[in-house]
Design a protein around this motif. Structure first.
Motif, PDB file in Angstrom:
ATOM      1  N   TRP A 158      15.037 -22.681  92.022  1.00 38.67           N
ATOM      2  CA  TRP A 158      14.698 -22.445  90.620  1.00 38.67           C
ATOM      3  C   TRP A 158      14.460 -23.727  89.840  1.00 38.67           C
ATOM      4  N   MET A 159      15.147 -24.814  90.210  1.00 37.31           N
ATOM      5  CA  MET A 159      15.078 -26.032  89.397  1.00 37.31           C
ATOM      6  C   MET A 159      13.697 -26.696  89.428  1.00 37.31           C
ATOM      7  N   GLU A 160      12.842 -26.281  90.359  1.00 39.43           N
ATOM      8  CA  GLU A 160      11.474 -26.794  90.385  1.00 39.43           C
ATOM      9  C   GLU A 160      10.455 -25.715  90.004  1.00 39.43           C
ATOM     10  N   ASN A 161      10.977 -24.575  89.593  1.00 37.49           N
ATOM     11  CA  ASN A 161      10.113 -23.445  89.265  1.00 37.49           C
ATOM     12  C   ASN A 161       9.834 -23.416  87.759  1.00 37.49           C
ATOM     13  N   PHE A 162       8.782 -24.118  87.365  1.00 40.17           N
ATOM     14  CA  PHE A 162       8.312 -24.145  85.985  1.00 40.17           C
ATOM     15  C   PHE A 162       7.012 -23.337  85.906  1.00 40.17           C
ATOM     16  N   PRO A 163       6.610 -22.916  84.716  1.00 33.31           N
ATOM     17  CA  PRO A 163       5.332 -22.207  84.607  1.00 33.31           C
ATOM     18  C   PRO A 163       4.174 -22.982  85.208  1.00 33.31           C
ATOM     19  N   TRP A 164       4.276 -24.316  85.199  1.00 29.97           N
ATOM     20  CA  TRP A 164       3.166 -25.138  85.700  1.00 29.97           C
ATOM     21  C   TRP A 164       3.280 -25.485  87.180  1.00 29.97           C
ATOM     22  N   THR A 165       4.317 -25.016  87.863  1.00 26.23           N
ATOM     23  CA  THR A 165       4.386 -25.179  89.321  1.00 26.23           C
ATOM     24  C   THR A 165       4.324 -23.829  90.039  1.00 26.23           C
ATOM     25  N   ARG A 166       4.368 -22.764  89.266  1.00 22.49           N
ATOM     26  CA  ARG A 166       4.330 -21.406  89.795  1.00 22.49           C
ATOM     27  C   ARG A 166       2.895 -21.019  90.139  1.00 22.49           C
ATOM     28  N   LEU A 167       2.731 -20.192  91.141  1.00 22.87           N
ATOM     29  CA  LEU A 167       1.416 -19.720  91.543  1.00 22.87           C
ATOM     30  C   LEU A 167       1.189 -18.291  91.042  1.00 22.87           C
ATOM     31  N   ALA A 168      -0.006 -18.049  90.537  1.00 23.29           N
ATOM     32  CA  ALA A 168      -0.343 -16.715  90.033  1.00 23.29           C
ATOM     33  C   ALA A 168      -0.278 -15.696  91.165  1.00 23.29           C
ATOM     34  N   ASP A 169       0.290 -14.550  90.856  1.00 23.05           N
ATOM     35  CA  ASP A 169       0.345 -13.414  91.795  1.00 23.05           C
ATOM     36  C   ASP A 169       1.205 -13.684  93.031  1.00 23.05           C
ATOM     37  N   VAL A 170       2.068 -14.696  92.969  1.00 23.17           N
ATOM     38  CA  VAL A 170       3.010 -14.938  94.073  1.00 23.17           C
ATOM     39  C   VAL A 170       4.406 -14.579  93.572  1.00 23.17           C
ATOM     40  N   ALA A 171       4.983 -13.547  94.121  1.00 24.98           N
ATOM     41  CA  ALA A 171       6.294 -13.066  93.674  1.00 24.98           C
ATOM     42  C   ALA A 171       7.401 -13.984  94.186  1.00 24.98           C
ATOM     43  N   GLN A 172       8.414 -14.167  93.351  1.00 28.95           N
ATOM     44  CA  GLN A 172       9.579 -14.957  93.719  1.00 28.95           C
ATOM     45  C   GLN A 172      10.713 -14.021  94.115  1.00 28.95           C
ATOM     46  N   PRO A 173      11.399 -14.281  95.222  1.00 32.17           N
ATOM     47  CA  PRO A 173      12.532 -13.430  95.610  1.00 32.17           C
ATOM     48  C   PRO A 173      13.589 -13.383  94.509  1.00 32.17           C
ATOM     49  N   ALA A 174      14.256 -12.262  94.384  1.00 32.84           N
ATOM     50  CA  ALA A 174      15.257 -12.088  93.331  1.00 32.84           C
ATOM     51  C   ALA A 174      16.632 -12.609  93.746  1.00 32.84           C
ATOM     52  N   GLU A 175      16.886 -12.702  95.039  1.00 31.25           N
ATOM     53  CA  GLU A 175      18.220 -13.074  95.506  1.00 31.25           C
ATOM     54  C   GLU A 175      18.438 -14.585  95.435  1.00 31.25           C
ATOM     55  N   SER A 176      19.696 -14.959  95.558  1.00 34.95           N
ATOM     56  CA  SER A 176      20.066 -16.369  95.642  1.00 34.95           C
ATOM     57  C   SER A 176      20.263 -16.720  97.107  1.00 34.95           C
ATOM     58  N   LYS A 177      19.664 -17.808  97.535  1.00 34.61           N
ATOM     59  CA  LYS A 177      19.740 -18.179  98.951  1.00 34.61           C
ATOM     60  C   LYS A 177      21.025 -18.962  99.231  1.00 34.61           C
ATOM     61  N   PRO A 178      21.709 -18.666 100.356  1.00 33.58           N
ATOM     62  CA  PRO A 178      22.910 -19.427 100.715  1.00 33.58           C
ATOM     63  C   PRO A 178      22.568 -20.898 100.976  1.00 33.58           C
ATOM     64  N   ARG A 179      23.549 -21.743 100.788  1.00 39.65           N
ATOM     65  CA  ARG A 179      23.379 -23.185 101.000  1.00 39.65           C
ATOM     66  C   ARG A 179      23.145 -23.476 102.479  1.00 39.65           C
ATOM     67  N   ILE A 180      22.151 -24.294 102.768  1.00 39.98           N
ATOM     68  CA  ILE A 180      21.879 -24.650 104.156  1.00 39.98           C
ATOM     69  C   ILE A 180      22.829 -25.755 104.617  1.00 39.98           C
ATOM     70  N   ASP A 181      22.857 -26.007 105.902  1.00 40.64           N
ATOM     71  CA  ASP A 181      23.717 -27.043 106.487  1.00 40.64           C
ATOM     72  C   ASP A 181      22.996 -28.388 106.351  1.00 40.64           C
ATOM     73  N   PHE A 182      23.332 -29.133 105.301  1.00 38.14           N
ATOM     74  CA  PHE A 182      22.635 -30.390 105.031  1.00 38.14           C
ATOM     75  C   PHE A 182      22.873 -31.426 106.125  1.00 38.14           C
ATOM     76  N   ALA A 183      24.068 -31.467 106.680  1.00 39.16           N
ATOM     77  CA  ALA A 183      24.367 -32.450 107.722  1.00 39.16           C
ATOM     78  C   ALA A 183      23.484 -32.219 108.952  1.00 39.16           C
ATOM     79  N   ARG A 184      23.350 -30.962 109.368  1.00 43.58           N
ATOM     80  CA  ARG A 184      22.497 -30.663 110.523  1.00 43.58           C
ATOM     81  C   ARG A 184      21.042 -30.928 110.186  1.00 43.58           C
ATOM     82  N   LEU A 185      20.631 -30.562 108.985  1.00 46.39           N
ATOM     83  CA  LEU A 185      19.240 -30.759 108.577  1.00 46.39           C
ATOM     84  C   LEU A 185      18.825 -32.221 108.709  1.00 46.39           C
ATOM     85  N   ALA A 186      19.755 -33.127 108.425  1.00 47.17           N
ATOM     86  CA  ALA A 186      19.437 -34.556 108.434  1.00 47.17           C
ATOM     87  C   ALA A 186      19.272 -35.126 109.839  1.00 47.17           C
ATOM     88  N   ARG A 187      19.728 -34.399 110.856  1.00 45.77           N
ATOM     89  CA  ARG A 187      19.702 -34.983 112.206  1.00 45.77           C
ATOM     90  C   ARG A 187      18.733 -34.296 113.162  1.00 45.77           C
TER      91      ARG A 187
END
Length: 233
Positions: A158-187
């Motif tokens: 959401w923090m990057e979802n502004f009217p000027w970064t949103r795409l017309a006719d592209v729906a945004q999911p309503a749910e909140s996504k769980p936090r990913i494993d940042f440590a694994r992502l980095a390696r």
């Protein structure tokens, strides 16, 4: 002032009177359901909005950055580190030759952090110049506003979802996504990162009310403008 609305004569005159300018830098990379150009759109707009009442020239955003982590997502464009270092240095040289001595680099992408090392070395060769590197979204006041709004804030959320970064006719999911494993992502490599991330959001909601986003934007614009007006020594 958008430098696209100026000619070279006006730039020369402006730099002689006021040697401040802005270079926005961004990235073209996956942002889940948002525009691939989210980082460059935000860096450019925050620069234009902050500089508008001051008449300070804003150069076109440097669209490409360091996005190797998302290389497995179609549409993501990434430079090699060696290429990026050269580009940032060349752009600083060009602004310096144009007469600018106080340069605000407004960064819209976390992966562009190596630019700080380029700036440090460049300043050693140009001791009469001053450069400020500004990660607009995580500057103190802006980040506090983000955290006060919703601490589950991350890349492509959401923090990057502004009217000027949103795409017309592209729906945004309503749910909140769980936090990913940042440590694994980095390696892991880019392909594995894509498997882990799916659509690309790191965690949190995909969208919040526009009133929340405008409140954050207002803080970010004011904080960026303050850097232009503050002491440069």
């Amino acid at each position: 002032m958008d430098i696209a609305e100026m000619n070279w004569i006006q730039v020369e005159e402006r730099a002689a009177k006021d040697d401040r300018c802005i270079l926005p830098i961004g990235s073209v990379e996956q942002h889940a359901y948002l525009s691939l150009c989210t980082d460059m759109i935000l860096a450019q707009k925050i620069s234009i909005d902050a500089a508008a009442p001051l008449g300070i020239p804003v150069f076109p955003v440097m669209p490409y950055g360091l996005a190797s982590s998302f290389a497995a997502y179609p549409g993501t464009m990434t430079l090699k580190l060696s290429t990026y270092i050269g580009v940032i240095g060349d752009l600083l040289d060009s602004m310096y030759r144009s007469g600018f001595r106080r340069i605000l680099v407004v960064n819209g992408h976390g992966g562009n952090t190596p630019a700080t090392a380029v700036i440090s070395e460049w300043l050693n060769e140009h001791p009469d110049a001053r450069v400020k590197m500004h990660d607009w979204w995580r500057a103190p006041l802006t980040w506090k506003k983000v955290m006060d709004t919703d601490p589950a804030a991350s890349h492509a959320s959401w923090m990057e979802n502004f009217p000027w970064t949103r795409l017309a006719d592209v729906a945004q999911p309503a749910e909140s996504k769980p936090r990913i494993d940042f440590a694994r992502l980095a390696r892991v490599d880019a392909a594995t990162k894509r498997e882990m991330l799916g659509e690309g959001n790191y965690h949190g909601l995909f969208q919040r009310p526009d009133a929340d986003m405008q409140a954050i934007w207002d803080v970010a614009v004011a904080e960026t403008r303050a850097l232009l007006e503050a002491d440069w020594d």
